[in-house]
Scaffold this active site. Structure first.
Site, PDB file in Angstrom:
ATOM      1  N   LYS A 159     -34.973  70.043 -53.957  1.00  0.00           N
ATOM      2  CA  LYS A 159     -36.015  69.263 -54.632  1.00  0.00           C
ATOM      3  C   LYS A 159     -36.486  68.121 -53.728  1.00  0.00           C
ATOM      4  O   LYS A 159     -37.677  67.827 -53.654  1.00  0.00           O
ATOM      5  CB  LYS A 159     -35.476  68.721 -55.970  1.00  0.00           C
ATOM      6  CG  LYS A 159     -35.367  69.820 -57.020  1.00  0.00           C
ATOM      7  CD  LYS A 159     -34.543  69.423 -58.227  1.00  0.00           C
ATOM      8  CE  LYS A 159     -34.303  70.648 -59.115  1.00  0.00           C
ATOM      9  NZ  LYS A 159     -33.391  70.421 -60.228  1.00  0.00           N
ATOM     10  N   GLN A 209     -30.205  66.029 -63.504  1.00  0.00           N
ATOM     11  CA  GLN A 209     -29.729  67.339 -63.027  1.00  0.00           C
ATOM     12  C   GLN A 209     -28.577  67.843 -63.900  1.00  0.00           C
ATOM     13  O   GLN A 209     -27.603  67.122 -64.123  1.00  0.00           O
ATOM     14  CB  GLN A 209     -29.271  67.197 -61.559  1.00  0.00           C
ATOM     15  CG  GLN A 209     -28.809  68.477 -60.909  1.00  0.00           C
ATOM     16  CD  GLN A 209     -29.932  69.511 -60.762  1.00  0.00           C
ATOM     17  OE1 GLN A 209     -31.030  69.202 -60.327  1.00  0.00           O
ATOM     18  NE2 GLN A 209     -29.651  70.735 -61.155  1.00  0.00           N
ATOM     19  N   ASP A 232     -39.241  67.529 -66.411  1.00  0.00           N
ATOM     20  CA  ASP A 232     -38.492  68.772 -66.643  1.00  0.00           C
ATOM     21  C   ASP A 232     -38.842  69.393 -67.999  1.00  0.00           C
ATOM     22  O   ASP A 232     -38.406  70.505 -68.302  1.00  0.00           O
ATOM     23  CB  ASP A 232     -36.983  68.485 -66.605  1.00  0.00           C
ATOM     24  CG  ASP A 232     -36.313  69.159 -65.409  1.00  0.00           C
ATOM     25  OD1 ASP A 232     -36.941  70.052 -64.811  1.00  0.00           O
ATOM     26  OD2 ASP A 232     -35.163  68.799 -65.101  1.00  0.00           O
TER      27      ASP A 232
END
Ligand code: NAP
Length: 284
Positions: free
Chosen positions: A52, A96, A119
């Site tokens: 990322k 995460q 997200d």
């Protein structure tokens, strides 16, 4: 033989397009920024986070990492999220997964401000997706739909069978496919006869996490096969959920692992950071 859907090349093209958008924002003095929080020492998460950060670098998005110790408390995690919510320089917040077991990830997601939810995991984003509003969509489902469309495969009216019902892949994917007017079937660990369903699929999407789970006898001739799984096979090699060698002979299109859904997921994260930045600017 199936056409292999090149997620790596497509993701590169998308990153290049996003770089142009990012450069334009920077000319106006707007610097898109992503904050990534990782708790503990999960080796797979480290790889994902590194990928990322590389993608951000390529697109020109500023990137900050918060590496928290494995014994971080829920309060400490939520306090960091609250600070990032208030930080005007941060446009996107990514937590995460997985988190260490003592932490409640859904509770933590709820703390992320909707406008920074790159997200698409907050209840507001998920709710908006369900009622058909414009929103932040979870990156893997978004990347899958984009890839199918880039290959000019029509989803409308097709039988889409999704294997897996997780909050990050299966569930948002159901909504994304419904939005595109597919007829959607979802299978999971309690489904009685999975093959009975998969054989009906015009588009079969597997997000289970088991190497060679989808075999050629489960697949209809000419089906489109999207493999989300990231597993290690018996030789320790990276593999998806699909028995690629045999299924490829029956399918019309198929995604490889690696180089299929994975790079598209990261490209969609970049897409969502740029979207978040623009939406926050409009509210100023
Ligand atoms: P997850 O949370 O573990 O969910 C797995 C799903 O598969 C669950 O719904 C589970 O059913 C179902 N399942 C497990 N075993 C099954 C079986 N034998 N028969 C039928 N259904 C079964 O996993 P996830 O986070 O969605 O990830 C799935 C896979 O995709 C993993 O390999 C992951 O690494 C990969 N992944 C890849 C990307 C990417 O960008 N390429 C992104 C995310 C995830 P129940 O709900 O009944 O337990």
């Amino acid at each position: 033989m199936a056409i292999i859907m090149d997620g790596k090349a497509l993701a590169k093209k998308i990153r290049q397009e996003l770089k142009i958008e990012c450069d334009e924002l920077k000319k106006k003095g707007i610097n898109p920024k992503l904050a990534v929080i990782m708790v503990g020492d999960n080796p797979a998460s480290k790889v994902y986070v590194r990928n990322k950060s590389r993608a951000c670098n390529e697109v020109g998005i500023e990137y900050t990492e918060y590496l928290l110790k494995g014994n971080t408390t829920q309060e400490e995690l939520e306090s960091l999220i609250e600070n990032l919510n208030k930080d005007k320089k941060v446009n996107g917040i990514l937590l995460q997964s997985p988190l260490p077991e003592h932490l409640d990830i859904n509770k933590a997601f709820k703390e992320i401000a909707y406008l920074k939810d790159v997200d698409g995991f907050t209840p507001v984003s998920v709710g908006k997706l369900c009622i058909g509003d414009d929103t932040f969509v979870s990156c893997t489902p978004l990347g899958i739909i984009r890839m199918i469309e880039e290959y000019n495969i029509d989803i409308s009216g097709k039988n889409v069978v999704i294997l897996g019902r997780s909050n990050i892949v299966g569930r948002p994917l159901i909504q994304c496919c419904l939005r595109k007017n597919a007829t959607v079937t979802v299978c999971h660990s309690r489904t009685k006869d999975i093959k009975e369903h998969t054989k009906m699929a015009d588009i079969l999407i597997s997000a289970i996490g088991k190497s060679k789970f989808v075999t050629s006898d489960m697949v209809k001739d000419g089906a489109v096969i999207i493999d989300v799984g990231i597993n290690r096979d018996e030789n320790g090699k990276l593999a998806g959920d699909v028995d690629f060698e045999n299924v490829e002979r029956k399918a019309s299109y198929i995604t490889p692992v690696p180089g299929g859904v994975g790079p598209m997921t990261i490209a969609m994260l970049m897409n969502n950071v740029i979207k978040a930045t623009k939406e926050q600017e409009m509210l100023k």
